[in-house]
Design an enzyme around this catalytic site. Structure first.
Site, PDB file in Angstrom:
ATOM      1  N   CYS A 114       0.550  -1.200   0.021  1.00 27.24           N
ATOM      2  CA  CYS A 114      -0.101  -0.210   0.070  1.00 27.24           C
ATOM      3  C   CYS A 114       0.924   1.247   0.130  1.00 27.24           C
ATOM      4  CB  CYS A 114      -1.043  -0.125   1.174  1.00 27.24           C
ATOM      5  SG  CYS A 114      -2.155  -1.265   1.040  1.00 27.24           S
ATOM      6  N   HIS A 260      -3.464   7.194   1.417  1.00 29.24           N
ATOM      7  CA  HIS A 260      -3.890   5.697   0.682  1.00 29.24           C
ATOM      8  C   HIS A 260      -5.347   5.565   1.369  1.00 29.24           C
ATOM      9  CE1 HIS A 260      -4.018   1.544   0.060  1.00 29.24           C
ATOM     10  NE2 HIS A 260      -3.891   1.123   1.450  1.00 29.24           N
ATOM     11  N   ASN A 290     -10.176  -0.206  -1.703  1.00 33.86           N
ATOM     12  CA  ASN A 290      -8.463  -0.394  -1.475  1.00 33.86           C
ATOM     13  C   ASN A 290      -7.941  -0.720  -2.722  1.00 33.86           C
ATOM     14  OD1 ASN A 290      -6.052  -0.454  -0.631  1.00 33.86           O
ATOM     15  ND2 ASN A 290      -6.428  -1.218   1.170  1.00 33.86           N
TER      16      ASN A 290
HETATM   17  O1  UT7 Z   1      -4.081  -0.798   3.204  1.00 41.46           O
HETATM   18  C1  UT7 Z   1      -3.761  -1.678   4.298  1.00 41.46           C
HETATM   19  C2  UT7 Z   1      -4.845  -2.703   4.156  1.00 41.46           C
HETATM   20  N1  UT7 Z   1      -5.542  -3.014   5.003  1.00 41.46           N
HETATM   21  C3  UT7 Z   1      -6.251  -1.871   6.210  1.00 41.46           C
HETATM   22  O2  UT7 Z   1      -5.986  -1.016   6.198  1.00 41.46           O
HETATM   23  C4  UT7 Z   1      -7.089  -2.955   6.882  1.00 41.46           C
HETATM   24  C5  UT7 Z   1      -7.247  -2.319   8.216  1.00 41.46           C
HETATM   25  N2  UT7 Z   1      -8.110  -2.801   9.070  1.00 41.46           N
HETATM   26  C6  UT7 Z   1      -9.508  -2.704   8.693  1.00 41.46           C
HETATM   27  O3  UT7 Z   1      -9.734  -1.814   7.835  1.00 41.46           O
HETATM   28  C7  UT7 Z   1     -10.866  -3.338   9.538  1.00 41.46           C
HETATM   29  O4  UT7 Z   1      -9.937  -4.028  10.444  1.00 41.46           O
HETATM   30  C8  UT7 Z   1     -11.612  -4.387   8.935  1.00 41.46           C
HETATM   31  C9  UT7 Z   1     -12.429  -3.349   7.895  1.00 41.46           C
HETATM   32  C10 UT7 Z   1     -10.713  -5.213   7.878  1.00 41.46           C
HETATM   33  C11 UT7 Z   1     -12.375  -5.058   9.628  1.00 41.46           C
HETATM   34  O5  UT7 Z   1     -13.086  -4.101  10.608  1.00 41.46           O
HETATM   35  P1  UT7 Z   1     -13.030  -4.433  12.163  1.00 41.46           P
HETATM   36  O6  UT7 Z   1     -14.016  -3.546  12.521  1.00 41.46           O
HETATM   37  O7  UT7 Z   1     -11.885  -4.577  12.662  1.00 41.46           O
HETATM   38  O8  UT7 Z   1     -13.977  -5.736  12.334  1.00 41.46           O
HETATM   39  P2  UT7 Z   1     -13.499  -7.373  12.640  1.00 41.46           P
HETATM   40  O9  UT7 Z   1     -12.365  -7.671  11.972  1.00 41.46           O
HETATM   41  O10 UT7 Z   1     -13.248  -7.063  14.353  1.00 41.46           O
HETATM   42  O11 UT7 Z   1     -14.848  -8.213  12.490  1.00 41.46           O
HETATM   43  C12 UT7 Z   1     -15.832  -7.796  13.414  1.00 41.46           C
HETATM   44  C13 UT7 Z   1     -17.040  -8.678  12.929  1.00 41.46           C
HETATM   45  C14 UT7 Z   1     -16.731 -10.344  13.217  1.00 41.46           C
HETATM   46  O12 UT7 Z   1     -17.620 -10.970  13.722  1.00 41.46           O
HETATM   47  P3  UT7 Z   1     -17.827 -11.464  15.135  1.00 41.46           P
HETATM   48  O13 UT7 Z   1     -16.601 -12.224  15.514  1.00 41.46           O
HETATM   49  O14 UT7 Z   1     -17.731 -10.262  15.954  1.00 41.46           O
HETATM   50  O15 UT7 Z   1     -19.188 -12.175  15.299  1.00 41.46           O
HETATM   51  C15 UT7 Z   1     -16.637 -10.762  11.748  1.00 41.46           C
HETATM   52  O16 UT7 Z   1     -16.660 -12.155  11.616  1.00 41.46           O
HETATM   53  O17 UT7 Z   1     -17.468  -8.428  11.596  1.00 41.46           O
HETATM   54  C16 UT7 Z   1     -17.342  -9.669  10.906  1.00 41.46           C
HETATM   55  N3  UT7 Z   1     -17.057  -9.687   9.589  1.00 41.46           N
HETATM   56  C17 UT7 Z   1     -17.824  -9.441   8.527  1.00 41.46           C
HETATM   57  N4  UT7 Z   1     -19.313  -9.228   8.582  1.00 41.46           N
HETATM   58  C18 UT7 Z   1     -19.916  -8.943   7.508  1.00 41.46           C
HETATM   59  C19 UT7 Z   1     -15.769  -9.475   8.970  1.00 41.46           C
HETATM   60  N5  UT7 Z   1     -15.838  -9.265   7.600  1.00 41.46           N
HETATM   61  C20 UT7 Z   1     -17.178  -9.369   7.613  1.00 41.46           C
HETATM   62  C21 UT7 Z   1     -18.144  -8.885   6.332  1.00 41.46           C
HETATM   63  N6  UT7 Z   1     -19.351  -8.805   6.453  1.00 41.46           N
HETATM   64  N7  UT7 Z   1     -17.462  -8.669   5.113  1.00 41.46           N
END
Ligand code: UT7
Length: 333
Positions: A114, A260, A290
């Site tokens: 990135c 980014h 992204n």
């Molecule tokens: O460019 C650099 C690359 N990456 C980044 O910058 C990513 C940085 N991180 C993020 O943007 C966030 O961590 C994410 C958007 C990837 C995830 O968001 P989050 O608020 O950290 O969610 P989480 O991973 O803690 O997941 C929360 C819940 C989980 O369910 P439970 O365990 O609470 O029941 C996941 O299973 O959301 C669930 N979940 C989804 N639900 C619906 C994860 N992905 C999805 C989805 N749709 N696509």
């Protein structure tokens, strides 16, 4: 003293729009989750037989070169940032060089995820300041959709990423008041496996193809999303402040921050940390997701095309991503 300046900019995104509603129809996700957690409403995916990593970069480059008032023959060197090359090797820069009739000039692949475009821009800036080259084509291009796992298991990653390309022509200048002021590059390999794809890497017991057949998940993007988020919100403000301090400037001097496009929540948090108003930060992640190394040049190009960047403006680019890597560039437009 020789400096470098962006004299042309272009971008290309595939025509195939993938909405959150479409993703809902193929995996266990929903528009509300994606919108609330990332800000993304849609992204673009390539069309097989039409778009490749190199072809998207070529479309962006043609526009950048034309806007610079140049032809491909005027380009001295190509710096190409991508993590999704057409072939494992050689990189797509070689294909682009051939297809655009620029045979003979050097091509440098940059693999800094990135932060790839900032690393590429910084590298090109050093080549120009040293006097080695006058016109460098700097590219960020990604075709990521074929790496995504569209089953519900891959939803945490698949909903975020998209395809596209952006390019700039960086040119030598003696003009102190319109130039790249400084670039700043950082990395911390302690987090290499917190956002990575193993295959087709060489660190395995047997031939990669046989190993991949037995363990197909090694081809998936593995992301410790929460950890990436936590580091991003610290490193973004830090590296923006580093650029400002180097030049004796303050956050209020920035006319436009082009971060980014990782996550709208990250950009919003960074904006608040920097004490900047909403109109000073450019976001288009809503439309494209992204696009890794392509996200900054695509955003920069759209900002410029929409009149958000004018001569004399102070523009700050900043990135954070896999590696971990992070970086910034301060530009007096
Ligand atoms: O460019 C650099 C690359 N990456 C980044 O910058 C990513 C940085 N991180 C993020 O943007 C966030 O961590 C994410 C958007 C990837 C995830 O968001 P989050 O608020 O950290 O969610 P989480 O991973 O803690 O997941 C929360 C819940 C989980 O369910 P439970 O365990 O609470 O029941 C996941 O299973 O959301 C669930 N979940 C989804 N639900 C619906 C994860 N992905 C999805 C989805 N749709 N696509």
């Amino acid at each position: 003293m020789t400096y470098s300046k962006i004299v042309g900019i272009g971008h290309y995104v595939p025509e195939n729009i993938i909405t959150n509603a479409y993703l809902e129809s193929i995996m266990d996700t929903n528009d509300a989750w994606i919108t609330e957690r990332t800000g993304i409403k849609e992204r673009r995916y390539f069309t097989y037989g039409k778009d490749t990593n190199a072809s998207m970069a070529m479309e962006a480059s043609k526009i950048a070169i034309e806007r610079a008032g140049l032809t491909p023959k005027d380009i001295d060197f190509i710096v190409y940032a991508t993590i999704t090359p057409d072939y494992y090797f050689p990189g797509p820069g070689f294909i682009l060089q051939r297809e655009m009739g620029m045979e003979g000039i050097g091509v440098l692949d940059i693999r800094d995820q990135c932060s790839g475009f900032i690393y590429a821009l910084s590298t090109a800036d050093q080549f120009i300041k040293s006097g080695m080259y006058k016109n460098i084509l700097v590219i960020g291009s990604e075709l990521q959709s074929t790496f995504l796992n569209h089953s519900s298991e891959g939803r945490g990653v698949a909903v975020i990423f998209g395809d596209g390309a952006g390019a700039v022509v960086l040119q030598a200048t003696n003009n102190e008041s319109s130039r790249v002021l400084s670039t700043h590059l950082h990395a911390d390999g302690n987090f290499a496996e917190d956002l990575y794809v193993k295959s087709p890497g060489s660190s395995r017991a047997k031939r990669f193809y046989d190993d991949l057949l037995e363990n197909p998940s090694t081809g998936d993007v593995i992301m410790n999303g929460n950890l990436v988020f936590k580091h991003a919100v610290v490193r973004f403000p830090e590296v923006i402040r580093e650029a400002l301090n180097t030049n004796g400037l303050a956050p209020e001097d920035i006319d436009l921050l082009v971060p980014h496009q990782a996550n709208l929540r990250i950009s919003e948090y960074v904006r608040q940390q920097m004490g900047m108003s909403e109109d000073k930060v450019f976001n288009n992640i809503q439309k494209y997701g992204n696009t890794t190394a392509a996200s900054i040049p695509i955003a920069l190009c759209e900002a410029w095309e929409s009149g958000r960047i004018k001569t004399g403006d102070l523009v700050c680019l900043a990135a954070f991503g896999s590696g971990f890597t992070w970086g910034s560039a301060l530009i007096r437009w």
